[in-house]
Design an enzyme around this catalytic site. Sequence first.
Site, PDB file in Angstrom:
ATOM      1  N   SER A 164       0.615   7.825  -7.732  1.00 25.70           N
ATOM      2  CA  SER A 164       0.804   8.460  -6.430  1.00 25.70           C
ATOM      3  C   SER A 164       1.672   9.700  -6.642  1.00 25.70           C
ATOM      4  O   SER A 164       1.428  10.454  -7.586  1.00 25.70           O
ATOM      5  CB  SER A 164       1.437   7.467  -5.441  1.00 25.70           C
ATOM      6  OG  SER A 164       1.524   8.027  -4.151  1.00 25.70           O
ATOM      7  N   HIS A 191      -3.276   8.811  -5.278  1.00 26.24           N
ATOM      8  CA  HIS A 191      -3.076   9.212  -3.891  1.00 26.24           C
ATOM      9  C   HIS A 191      -2.957  10.733  -3.826  1.00 26.24           C
ATOM     10  O   HIS A 191      -2.064  11.313  -4.444  1.00 26.24           O
ATOM     11  CB  HIS A 191      -1.807   8.591  -3.322  1.00 26.24           C
ATOM     12  CG  HIS A 191      -1.844   7.095  -3.267  1.00 26.24           C
ATOM     13  ND1 HIS A 191      -0.709   6.326  -3.122  1.00 26.24           N
ATOM     14  CD2 HIS A 191      -2.878   6.208  -3.336  1.00 26.24           C
ATOM     15  CE1 HIS A 191      -1.045   5.046  -3.101  1.00 26.24           C
ATOM     16  NE2 HIS A 191      -2.343   4.948  -3.237  1.00 26.24           N
ATOM     17  N   ASP A 284       2.274   0.317  -3.551  1.00 25.34           N
ATOM     18  CA  ASP A 284       0.849   0.133  -3.803  1.00 25.34           C
ATOM     19  C   ASP A 284       0.607  -0.072  -5.297  1.00 25.34           C
ATOM     20  O   ASP A 284       1.065   0.711  -6.118  1.00 25.34           O
ATOM     21  CB  ASP A 284       0.061   1.345  -3.299  1.00 25.34           C
ATOM     22  CG  ASP A 284      -1.446   1.120  -3.332  1.00 25.34           C
ATOM     23  OD1 ASP A 284      -1.875  -0.053  -3.235  1.00 25.34           O
ATOM     24  OD2 ASP A 284      -2.191   2.113  -3.429  1.00 25.34           O
TER      25      ASP A 284
END
Length: 361
Positions: A164, A191, A284
């Site tokens: 991310s 992400h 996540d």
Amino acid sequence: MRVLIVDDSPVLRLLLRSVCEDAGFEVCTADSGEQALTLLESYTPDIVTMDVHMPGIDGYETTGRILERYALPVVVLTASANANDAVTAMRALAVGALAVVEKPRGLNAPDFEQRIDELLRTLRSLAQIKVVRRPRPAAQPQKTSPVPKPILQAAPRLVAIGASAGGPVALKSLLQGLQQVPPWPMVLVQHISTGFLPSFCQWLASLVSFSVQIAEDGQLLQPGVLYLAPDGKQLGVNAEPRVQLQEGTAQQQFCPSIDHLFNSVARRLGNRAIGIQLSGMGRDGAVGLAELRRQGALTLVQEPGSAVIDSMPRAAIDMQAACQILGPEQIAATLNALARQEATEQAGKGGGASCTTTLKS
């Protein structure tokens, strides 16, 4: 919250100042990278927004210089339709910018409110994040500790990677550290703001000698290819392995989700997979990586001190999801050793699955 807006357009500076002040932010502006660096000697913002193409030093170089000196979150603003802007934005992510967001096109644009909402949401969420300074590499490479030997229960068929904010920095080091085309498919959930994935794919392809593609539903995953999860889809795999794309649900915070990928790989491939968790904000991937480890997969987590944002690696470590905790270069060294081991086994036609190679830095 204090924001430094860096943009060479007087119209954009005025618009962004108005939007940010209406949201309750304190705002300072700079019309060039040079002016921004001068302002930062006496002004400490909570976050910086960065234009990419400016006279003098561009947004990529300005971001790099800021992160050499200050631990400040930087958000890159660009027009996604402009290919040159998008490429520069990817380079800024690679030196430590946390996000790239599309600029608002003007008060009369049909998506103006959507762009402003995305910008303000991004600024609020990232302004509180602790980032690390990114000093330029020393002239003499530093010695690193030897990497512990990896132990595999079975020969891997897939490498699954999650990243991310700060992920592009780690991905660059990891991918450029690979010494050969990987003998397995590699699947990545990164992400990134909607619309920038094609530019991100192009940038990754410029770093490596193997193919980088955006995954398609039903696609057979081929060795030596890096597949990216597409915008707005959950990426999983079946046992062949083939790509399985699904629509996201309201219960899933991220789409694509690293947890979704890791859990799918754990169900379908179990101990015949490698899971890698890199820099990022939030949690996540932690649950999915823990499931991969429970199924016997080799799980590698970026050493938090080497991550631009350490919360995702720490979440995985807290869940005891990591077989090994390594810097990106050491993760690359681990994959190199496993690839050499696999090549040796294939050349000797020996089917042993365990890997006892000792890695050297």
